[in-house]
Design an enzyme around this catalytic site. Structure first.
Site, PDB file in Angstrom:
ATOM      1  NE  ARG A  49      -2.080  -1.818   3.501  1.00 35.35           N
ATOM      2  CZ  ARG A  49      -2.647  -2.268   4.611  1.00 35.35           C
ATOM      3  NH1 ARG A  49      -3.929  -2.047   4.826  1.00 35.35           N
ATOM      4  NH2 ARG A  49      -1.954  -2.933   5.504  1.00 35.35           N
TER       5      ARG A  49
ATOM      6  CE1 TYR B  35     -14.097 -11.355  -5.423  1.00 39.59           C
ATOM      7  CE2 TYR B  35     -14.117 -13.666  -4.803  1.00 39.59           C
ATOM      8  CZ  TYR B  35     -13.681 -12.376  -4.587  1.00 39.59           C
ATOM      9  OH  TYR B  35     -12.820 -12.094  -3.554  1.00 39.59           O
TER      10      TYR B  35
HETATM   11  N1  COA Z   1     -15.193  -7.521   8.895  1.00 37.81           N
HETATM   12  C1  COA Z   1     -15.434  -6.176   8.851  1.00 37.81           C
HETATM   13  N2  COA Z   1     -14.440  -5.237   8.912  1.00 37.81           N
HETATM   14  C2  COA Z   1     -13.180  -5.694   9.055  1.00 37.81           C
HETATM   15  C3  COA Z   1     -12.856  -7.053   9.107  1.00 37.81           C
HETATM   16  C4  COA Z   1     -13.941  -7.982   9.027  1.00 37.81           C
HETATM   17  N3  COA Z   1     -13.715  -9.321   9.066  1.00 37.81           N
HETATM   18  N4  COA Z   1     -11.509  -7.188   9.234  1.00 37.81           N
HETATM   19  C5  COA Z   1     -11.030  -5.937   9.272  1.00 37.81           C
HETATM   20  N5  COA Z   1     -12.022  -5.043   9.161  1.00 37.81           N
HETATM   21  C6  COA Z   1     -11.917  -3.592   9.172  1.00 37.81           C
HETATM   22  C7  COA Z   1     -11.317  -3.098  10.472  1.00 37.81           C
HETATM   23  O1  COA Z   1     -12.307  -2.989  11.484  1.00 37.81           O
HETATM   24  C8  COA Z   1     -10.771  -1.743  10.040  1.00 37.81           C
HETATM   25  O2  COA Z   1     -11.775  -0.791   9.908  1.00 37.81           O
HETATM   26  P1  COA Z   1     -12.007   0.359  11.041  1.00 37.81           P
HETATM   27  O3  COA Z   1     -10.714   1.077  11.210  1.00 37.81           O
HETATM   28  O4  COA Z   1     -13.099   1.205  10.484  1.00 37.81           O
HETATM   29  O5  COA Z   1     -12.409  -0.393  12.290  1.00 37.81           O
HETATM   30  C9  COA Z   1     -10.301  -2.006   8.626  1.00 37.81           C
HETATM   31  O6  COA Z   1     -10.974  -3.203   8.178  1.00 37.81           O
HETATM   32  C10 COA Z   1      -8.822  -2.257   8.535  1.00 37.81           C
HETATM   33  O7  COA Z   1      -8.502  -3.313   9.400  1.00 37.81           O
HETATM   34  P2  COA Z   1      -7.077  -3.446  10.060  1.00 37.81           P
HETATM   35  O8  COA Z   1      -6.998  -4.780  10.716  1.00 37.81           O
HETATM   36  O9  COA Z   1      -6.758  -2.258  10.847  1.00 37.81           O
HETATM   37  O10 COA Z   1      -6.187  -3.355   8.734  1.00 37.81           O
HETATM   38  P3  COA Z   1      -4.912  -4.091   8.323  1.00 37.81           P
HETATM   39  O11 COA Z   1      -4.300  -3.233   7.321  1.00 37.81           O
HETATM   40  O12 COA Z   1      -4.084  -4.519   9.490  1.00 37.81           O
HETATM   41  O13 COA Z   1      -5.461  -5.461   7.648  1.00 37.81           O
HETATM   42  C11 COA Z   1      -7.033  -6.568   6.231  1.00 37.81           C
HETATM   43  C12 COA Z   1      -5.963  -5.497   6.355  1.00 37.81           C
HETATM   44  C13 COA Z   1      -8.271  -6.090   6.960  1.00 37.81           C
HETATM   45  C14 COA Z   1      -7.354  -6.774   4.753  1.00 37.81           C
HETATM   46  C15 COA Z   1      -6.615  -7.909   6.877  1.00 37.81           C
HETATM   47  O14 COA Z   1      -7.640  -8.866   6.744  1.00 37.81           O
HETATM   48  C16 COA Z   1      -5.344  -8.447   6.290  1.00 37.81           C
HETATM   49  O15 COA Z   1      -4.263  -8.050   6.682  1.00 37.81           O
HETATM   50  N6  COA Z   1      -5.431  -9.366   5.325  1.00 37.81           N
HETATM   51  C17 COA Z   1      -4.259  -9.888   4.622  1.00 37.81           C
HETATM   52  C18 COA Z   1      -4.346 -11.346   4.374  1.00 37.81           C
HETATM   53  C19 COA Z   1      -5.583 -11.762   3.666  1.00 37.81           C
HETATM   54  O16 COA Z   1      -6.608 -11.111   3.688  1.00 37.81           O
HETATM   55  N7  COA Z   1      -5.507 -12.897   3.032  1.00 37.81           N
HETATM   56  C20 COA Z   1      -6.602 -13.404   2.263  1.00 37.81           C
HETATM   57  C21 COA Z   1      -6.489 -12.979   0.869  1.00 37.81           C
HETATM   58  S1  COA Z   1      -7.600 -13.878  -0.141  1.00 37.81           S
END
Ligand code: COA
Length: 283
Positions: free
Chosen positions: A69, A149
């Site tokens: 990012r 999708y």
């Molecule tokens: N449902 C709803 N909202 C969610 C969520 C869920 N399951 N998981 C995270 N969020 C929201 C958080 O509440 C936050 O929003 P807010 O600040 O308004 O409360 C926002 O998403 C960001 O979450 P955060 O955990 O602070 O961000 P991050 O940058 O650390 O993580 C994600 C990014 C959310 C995409 C996390 O799932 C991730 O790191 N994923 C990487 C691995 C992955 O997704 N693999 C599968 C790929 S197919």
């Protein structure tokens, strides 16, 4: 199936390469002669991937920490990797973020987080490498991991659906715009393949795995190895005249969902054929 020098001469950066599909691709590429560089946010999985590649005999494996990012951290990581490994000539945009959530419950930051990782992250890495390839006149190969999708959209994964559709548009746009620089851009659209990162977020426990299998004509989920094999082909000179293409790897899942009469394949075939026979006008 591949000669063990299928990717000789390739130096490939894989975003999100420390875990899941990214790691599987890194290991497969290294196994057929590529130098690989894995990039991600967390140091430990990156170091484990490099160690696994080295203990399997692949010597050229490197890691760099960055969040896709953040274009500045990505640019710094690419620069430092190239000092170690030399010019990178392949890129796999694999880093992704996703979770199931009703769209009305998404916060602005939740939508932003996924779109930033998937769409902006792909753009940042693509531009960091693309600029280098253009400046060097070297050409290059990129592969974007999309999803089935991306065309249809999907309930409960709105940010991912929007971002992955954008990734497809990026793939096709650059396949034409950058062909003049000898850069190929393709994508893979995978169906469900179990990985800890994806399934912990996308497969609620219980019924869902069985339901997924029922949706898939070939009767099972995909494997990381199958995806890595396809990626190897698309990254290699075997695919040197393929660009702007999206290859679906999903055991037939998407086609089954779209065909009006495909649901009949769920019934025992002999029973269904008996029903068809009873519908046939008698002579
Ligand atoms: N449902 C709803 N909202 C969610 C969520 C869920 N399951 N998981 C995270 N969020 C929201 C958080 O509440 C936050 O929003 P807010 O600040 O308004 O409360 C926002 O998403 C960001 O979450 P955060 O955990 O602070 O961000 P991050 O940058 O650390 O993580 C994600 C990014 C959310 C995409 C996390 O799932 C991730 O790191 N994923 C990487 C691995 C992955 O997704 N693999 C599968 C790929 S197919």
């Amino acid at each position: 199936m591949y000669a063990n020098d299928a990717l000789n001469g390739s130096t490939i950066l894989i975003t999100g390469g420390g875990t899941g599909l990214g790691r599987a691709m890194a290991e497969r590429f290294a196994g057929v002669g590529a130098a690989v560089a894995v990039l991600g946010r967390r140091e430990d999985p990156l170091a484990e991937t490099v160690a696994a590649i080295q203990s399997a005999g692949g010597t050229a494996a490197y890691a760099a920490g960055a969040d896709v990012r953040d274009p500045a951290s990505l640019e710094a990581a690419v620069a430092s990797l190239e000092e170690e490994v030399g010019p990178i000539n392949g890129l796999v945009n694999n880093a992704a973020g996703n979770f199931l959530c009703a769209s009305e419950d998404l916060s602005a930051n939740a939508f932003n987080s996924v779109v930033q990782i998937v769409l902006y992250g792909t753009f940042h890495a693509t531009q960091a490498l693309g600029r280098r390839w253009i400046e060097r006149g070297s050409g290059g190969v990129m592969l974007n991991i999309s999803t089935t999708y991306a065309w249809t959209g999907s309930s409960f994964v709105l940010p991912s659906a929007c971002a992955k559709a954008g990734v497809l548009a990026m793939t096709r746009s650059l396949a034409v715009e950058w062909a003049t620089y000898g850069i190929r851009a393709n994508a893979i659209a995978p169906g469900p393949i179990p990985t800890e990162g994806a399934f912990s977020r996308l497969m609620p426990p219980g019924a869902v795995e069985a339901h997924a299998k029922q949706r898939i004509p070939l009767g099972r989920l995909g494997t990381r190895e199958e995806l890595a094999d396809l990626a190897t082909f698309l990254m290699s000179p075997m695919a040197s005249w393929i660009t702007g293409e999206v290859v679906t790897i999903d055991g037939g899942e998407v086609l089954k969902a779209g065909g009006e009469f495909n649901g009949f394949t769920d019934h025992p075939r002999e029973q269904f054929k008996a029903a068809l026979a009873s519908m046939r006008p008698s002579k």
